[in-house]
Design a protein around this motif. Sequence first.
Motif, PDB file in Angstrom:
ATOM      1  N   THR A 161     -49.764  -8.466  47.324  1.00 29.87           N
ATOM      2  CA  THR A 161     -51.157  -7.787  47.111  1.00 29.87           C
ATOM      3  C   THR A 161     -52.248  -8.447  46.330  1.00 29.87           C
ATOM      4  O   THR A 161     -51.672  -8.916  45.311  1.00 29.87           O
ATOM      5  CB  THR A 161     -50.957  -6.026  46.744  1.00 29.87           C
ATOM      6  N   GLU A 162     -53.148  -8.179  46.610  1.00 31.00           N
ATOM      7  CA  GLU A 162     -54.245  -9.335  45.556  1.00 31.00           C
ATOM      8  C   GLU A 162     -55.025  -7.699  44.708  1.00 31.00           C
ATOM      9  O   GLU A 162     -55.658  -9.061  43.934  1.00 31.00           O
ATOM     10  CB  GLU A 162     -55.703  -9.918  46.400  1.00 31.00           C
TER      11      GLU A 162
ATOM     12  N   TRP B 275     -47.867  -4.119  40.017  1.00 30.42           N
ATOM     13  CA  TRP B 275     -48.076  -3.454  42.288  1.00 30.42           C
ATOM     14  C   TRP B 275     -49.171  -3.296  41.610  1.00 30.42           C
ATOM     15  O   TRP B 275     -48.912  -1.731  41.268  1.00 30.42           O
ATOM     16  CB  TRP B 275     -46.234  -3.340  43.321  1.00 30.42           C
ATOM     17  N   VAL B 276     -49.771  -2.963  42.202  1.00 30.26           N
ATOM     18  CA  VAL B 276     -50.610  -1.986  42.946  1.00 30.26           C
ATOM     19  C   VAL B 276     -51.295  -0.634  44.486  1.00 30.26           C
ATOM     20  O   VAL B 276     -51.238  -1.456  44.453  1.00 30.26           O
ATOM     21  CB  VAL B 276     -52.252  -1.538  41.661  1.00 30.26           C
ATOM     22  N   ASN B 277     -51.671   0.112  43.790  1.00 31.19           N
ATOM     23  CA  ASN B 277     -51.218   0.600  45.545  1.00 31.19           C
ATOM     24  C   ASN B 277     -52.632   0.638  46.176  1.00 31.19           C
ATOM     25  O   ASN B 277     -53.604   0.428  45.338  1.00 31.19           O
ATOM     26  CB  ASN B 277     -51.258   2.172  45.788  1.00 31.19           C
ATOM     27  N   GLU B 278     -53.316   0.855  47.048  1.00 33.16           N
ATOM     28  CA  GLU B 278     -54.487   0.548  47.753  1.00 33.16           C
ATOM     29  C   GLU B 278     -55.422   1.387  47.129  1.00 33.16           C
ATOM     30  O   GLU B 278     -56.653   1.512  47.087  1.00 33.16           O
ATOM     31  CB  GLU B 278     -54.522   1.061  49.003  1.00 33.16           C
ATOM     32  N   ASP B 279     -54.746   3.204  46.512  1.00 32.17           N
ATOM     33  CA  ASP B 279     -55.928   3.828  46.317  1.00 32.17           C
ATOM     34  C   ASP B 279     -56.101   3.526  44.631  1.00 32.17           C
ATOM     35  O   ASP B 279     -57.040   4.119  43.777  1.00 32.17           O
ATOM     36  CB  ASP B 279     -55.316   5.497  46.074  1.00 32.17           C
ATOM     37  N   GLU B 280     -55.460   2.753  44.327  1.00 29.13           N
ATOM     38  CA  GLU B 280     -55.095   2.323  42.707  1.00 29.13           C
ATOM     39  C   GLU B 280     -55.609   3.824  41.483  1.00 29.13           C
ATOM     40  O   GLU B 280     -55.269   3.947  40.602  1.00 29.13           O
ATOM     41  CB  GLU B 280     -56.955   1.848  42.477  1.00 29.13           C
TER      42      GLU B 280
ATOM     43  N   LEU C  42     -44.952  -0.120  47.679  1.00 35.67           N
ATOM     44  CA  LEU C  42     -45.430  -1.138  46.416  1.00 35.67           C
ATOM     45  C   LEU C  42     -44.175  -2.405  47.237  1.00 35.67           C
ATOM     46  O   LEU C  42     -44.355  -3.259  47.007  1.00 35.67           O
ATOM     47  CB  LEU C  42     -45.816  -0.534  45.215  1.00 35.67           C
ATOM     48  N   LEU C  43     -42.872  -1.559  46.801  1.00 35.08           N
ATOM     49  CA  LEU C  43     -41.609  -2.884  46.431  1.00 35.08           C
ATOM     50  C   LEU C  43     -40.991  -3.105  47.961  1.00 35.08           C
ATOM     51  O   LEU C  43     -40.234  -3.767  47.671  1.00 35.08           O
ATOM     52  CB  LEU C  43     -41.137  -1.837  45.398  1.00 35.08           C
TER      53      LEU C  43
END
Length: 267
Positions: free
Chosen positions: A28-29, A86-91, A143-144
């Motif tokens: 993920t960026e 790592w960060v999820n899409e919803d942050e 994420l992992l």
Amino acid sequence: MKKWFIPLLLVFALGACGNDEESTVEETERPLPDAVTEVYANYQAALESGDAETLASIDYAGRLTDLPATGAVTRQIAPGDIYESWVNEDEDVAFLVHEMVDQDGNPLPNRLSKVAVKEGEDWSLVITPAALPKDVIADVSELLIGVEANEYGVNAEANARLAEIPEDEAGPIYDQVNAQTDYMALEADNNVFLLMAETLTVEENQTIMTDYFKAYEKWYTDNEETLREAAATENPIQYIEVLDPLKTKLEEAVDGYDEQLVDPSFG
């Protein structure tokens, strides 16, 4: 030398679970939010100085933070740099892997990890054992997926550095390092996510693990006096001796959860 202290013994039994096909890591960026970086910096400063009050203000559970605060000072360790995140899409959920360093600033062989959760406008870190909700477990496991635990959980260079110590000098140093590793009993076992990511993507397993985390939190609060005694024990060998019966109690507290988990290939 042991890699790290993992209360959840079932993770070893689950090592062979899942698909035979190699998992692919989806990079993920998304950068770590500045607010999480700030909370982590507060964690570093609080643990280095033994500030339990500040730890409580940024801890997801916010309880018994005097245990890791005291233990870190006694063991002469502090959090180091963030190694990966790592960060999820919803942050609103993140996972950090970070170094632990000794009193000279040298990274230790075993890294710690942290789940970060945003509630409202504020972020907190899972520092002490907490009853994590199902949705957080699901987000972190997604994420992992595909992450190799040993690549992130163990600092190979630090391991190699210790391996070069002359045998006649190694004993006391390894006693100290092992005690520093067992310090993790005073913090939440977030490393379990590194080892069980694919398993925890199964919804049924997420439900089971909410009960596991509750049992783990109960062990922590039920044994606070002995954990507090361990945290304040300066001699590394005595420290490990005090912790040993507590580990046995923890094994008993989480016993049976491994038998309930579903293999991810059939989930």
